[in-house]
Motif scaffolding. Structure first.
Motif, PDB file in Angstrom:
ATOM      1  N   LYS A 149      -8.705   3.779  -8.757  1.00 42.74           N
ATOM      2  CA  LYS A 149      -8.326   4.168  -7.286  1.00 42.74           C
ATOM      3  C   LYS A 149      -9.019   3.519  -6.295  1.00 42.74           C
ATOM      4  CE  LYS A 149      -7.260   8.852  -9.241  1.00 42.74           C
ATOM      5  NZ  LYS A 149      -7.686  10.188  -9.299  1.00 42.74           N
ATOM      6  N   LYS A 175      -6.206   1.129  -4.809  1.00 45.49           N
ATOM      7  CA  LYS A 175      -4.804   1.202  -4.558  1.00 45.49           C
ATOM      8  C   LYS A 175      -4.908   1.621  -2.898  1.00 45.49           C
ATOM      9  CE  LYS A 175      -3.392   3.372  -8.602  1.00 45.49           C
ATOM     10  NZ  LYS A 175      -3.115   4.670  -9.359  1.00 45.49           N
ATOM     11  N   THR A 176      -3.796   1.266  -2.127  1.00 45.04           N
ATOM     12  CA  THR A 176      -3.703   1.519  -0.820  1.00 45.04           C
ATOM     13  C   THR A 176      -3.674   3.054  -0.571  1.00 45.04           C
ATOM     14  OG1 THR A 176      -1.523   1.292  -0.807  1.00 45.04           O
ATOM     15  CG2 THR A 176      -2.723  -0.653  -0.383  1.00 45.04           C
TER      16      THR A 176
END
Length: 102
Positions: free
Chosen positions: A89, A92-93
Motif C-alpha cells: 500500500k 500505491k498513489t
C-alpha cells in the motif's frame, strides 16, 4: 524421562530457530517484502507439517509441540500477509492519476 529421538528433535528445532533468526536479522530492509512472500509460502508448508504431526497421535509431547507449531506458523503467515499488504500500500498513489497530454 525423554526418549533420545525427542531430545535430538528438540536440538534440531533449536538449532534451526537460531540459524533462521540470524539469517533473517541480516536481511536488508529493501528485501523485506519479497522475503515475506517467500516466508509465507514456507510457513504454509510448516502449518501442513505441524497439522500432520499433531494429528499423528504419537504421544502427548508430539501433540503439544504440533499444536504449538500450528499456532506459531499460522500467526507468522497471517502477520506476513498483513505486513506485505501494508508495504504494498505504500507504493500505491493516494490521489487520482493525472492524464498525460500529448
Amino acid at each position: 524421562m525423554m526418549k533420545p529421538d525427542v531430545i535430538s528433535s528438540l536440538y534440531v528445532f533449536m538449532l534451526a530457530a537460531f540459524i533462521g533468526f540470524e539469517v533473517i536479522r541480516r536481511v536488508s530492509p529493501l528485501l523485506h517484502t519479497p522475503l515475506m512472500s517467500l516466508t509465507n509460502a514456507l510457513d504454509a508448508i510448516a502449518v501442513v507439517g505441524a497439522i500432520i504431526l499433531a494429528g499423528a497421535h504419537r504421544g502427548t509431547m508430539a501433540t503439544v509441540l504440533g499444536m504449538i507449531a500450528i499456532v506459531a506458523a499460522t500467526s507468522n503467515v497471517v502477520g506476513g500477509f498483513l505486513i506485505t499488504d501494508r508495504m504494498l500500500k505504500m507504493f500505491k498513489t493516494s490521489g487520482p492519476r493525472k492524464q498525460e497530454t500529448r
